[in-house]
Design an enzyme around this catalytic site. Sequence first.
Site, PDB file in Angstrom:
ATOM      1  N   MET A 233      10.940  -0.682  -5.420  1.00  0.00           N
ATOM      2  CA  MET A 233      10.181  -1.887  -5.102  1.00  0.00           C
ATOM      3  C   MET A 233      10.028  -2.055  -3.601  1.00  0.00           C
ATOM      4  O   MET A 233       8.988  -2.508  -3.111  1.00  0.00           O
ATOM      5  CB  MET A 233      10.852  -3.120  -5.721  1.00  0.00           C
ATOM      6  CG  MET A 233      10.769  -3.171  -7.234  1.00  0.00           C
ATOM      7  SD  MET A 233      11.179  -4.788  -7.923  1.00  0.00           S
ATOM      8  CE  MET A 233      12.919  -4.938  -7.470  1.00  0.00           C
ATOM      9  N   HIS A 234      11.051  -1.686  -2.831  1.00  0.00           N
ATOM     10  CA  HIS A 234      10.962  -1.774  -1.373  1.00  0.00           C
ATOM     11  C   HIS A 234       9.919  -0.801  -0.823  1.00  0.00           C
ATOM     12  O   HIS A 234       9.209  -1.116   0.137  1.00  0.00           O
ATOM     13  CB  HIS A 234      12.321  -1.503  -0.743  1.00  0.00           C
ATOM     14  CG  HIS A 234      13.241  -2.674  -0.779  1.00  0.00           C
ATOM     15  ND1 HIS A 234      14.580  -2.584  -0.481  1.00  0.00           N
ATOM     16  CD2 HIS A 234      13.017  -3.978  -1.081  1.00  0.00           C
ATOM     17  CE1 HIS A 234      15.139  -3.786  -0.594  1.00  0.00           C
ATOM     18  NE2 HIS A 234      14.205  -4.641  -0.961  1.00  0.00           N
ATOM     19  N   GLU A 235       9.840   0.364  -1.425  1.00  0.00           N
ATOM     20  CA  GLU A 235       8.826   1.326  -0.990  1.00  0.00           C
ATOM     21  C   GLU A 235       7.429   0.748  -1.164  1.00  0.00           C
ATOM     22  O   GLU A 235       6.522   1.009  -0.375  1.00  0.00           O
ATOM     23  CB  GLU A 235       8.965   2.629  -1.797  1.00  0.00           C
ATOM     24  CG  GLU A 235      10.173   3.466  -1.447  1.00  0.00           C
ATOM     25  CD  GLU A 235      10.107   4.032  -0.038  1.00  0.00           C
ATOM     26  OE1 GLU A 235       8.991   4.372   0.406  1.00  0.00           O
ATOM     27  OE2 GLU A 235      11.156   4.120   0.617  1.00  0.00           O
ATOM     28  N   PHE A 238       7.644  -2.982   1.312  1.00  0.00           N
ATOM     29  CA  PHE A 238       8.071  -2.960   2.710  1.00  0.00           C
ATOM     30  C   PHE A 238       7.055  -2.192   3.547  1.00  0.00           C
ATOM     31  O   PHE A 238       7.361  -1.177   4.155  1.00  0.00           O
ATOM     32  CB  PHE A 238       9.459  -2.316   2.844  1.00  0.00           C
ATOM     33  CG  PHE A 238      10.440  -3.165   3.593  1.00  0.00           C
ATOM     34  CD1 PHE A 238      10.291  -3.419   4.938  1.00  0.00           C
ATOM     35  CD2 PHE A 238      11.528  -3.719   2.937  1.00  0.00           C
ATOM     36  CE1 PHE A 238      11.198  -4.198   5.631  1.00  0.00           C
ATOM     37  CE2 PHE A 238      12.447  -4.499   3.616  1.00  0.00           C
ATOM     38  CZ  PHE A 238      12.273  -4.748   4.965  1.00  0.00           C
TER      39      PHE A 238
END
Length: 254
Positions: A233-235, A238
């Site tokens: 999810m961060h990929e 972010f």
Amino acid sequence: MDFFKSHTLVTLTADDAGIATMQMKDVKGKNGLTPHFIEELIACITEVKNNETFKVLIMIGTADVFNSGADLETLVKLCKKEIKPVDIILSKMMLDIPIPVIAAMEGHAIGGGLALGLCADIAILAEESRYGCSFMNMGFTPGMGITKLMEHYMSPAIAQEMQYTGMFYQGRHLIGKTNFNYILPKADVLDKAQQLAEAMSDKPRKALSVLKRYQSMTRRKTFEETYSIETMMHELTFDQTEILKTIQENYVKY
């Protein structure tokens, strides 16, 4: 005092009954998860894991702030990919501590700071202090395993509400809605933590450690799965061009 190890920002002490206390004491930085702070915290957690005389750990912050999560400078550097995220290591290390951990969250706990407290086996909040999952306020999805860690202490419905909205809640507003062990007047939090630690410290360390291993099994397994999902999810979220400005405009410690 039987054991004392002091770093600049974190202190680890223990008495002859085997009650260890790890205090986060960066008043100026409001116990923010800076690289230096994380380094000291990891050093203290490692000492706890390796010291076989300890029977129970109390984790505390300052009277005002338990932990405020990643600081603005660190978040900006993460967004620009100038540093790699290492705060996830803290959650895993906390969950792997072989003795019971009591988080005495006398002060505010936000974002990654709340995640640290949620790794504990027993968590005590203060009625007057504020607690929240602030990641989405800055445009990216939650981390440090908090997406599932929250569900140990509250229902999935309340946990998701806190994650989606990014709202901060005073401890008194969570009474009757969550599974925190105690939500007490601020002045009573540390005393209650000490009482609980004393009730554990007269038990054999081996028995405490074996029970801790079993009781934490589900959370440790869930964390491993959650880590992979949160990283993905961060990929996706972010992204420097989209959220750098959002982080700078909406960053609030508590």
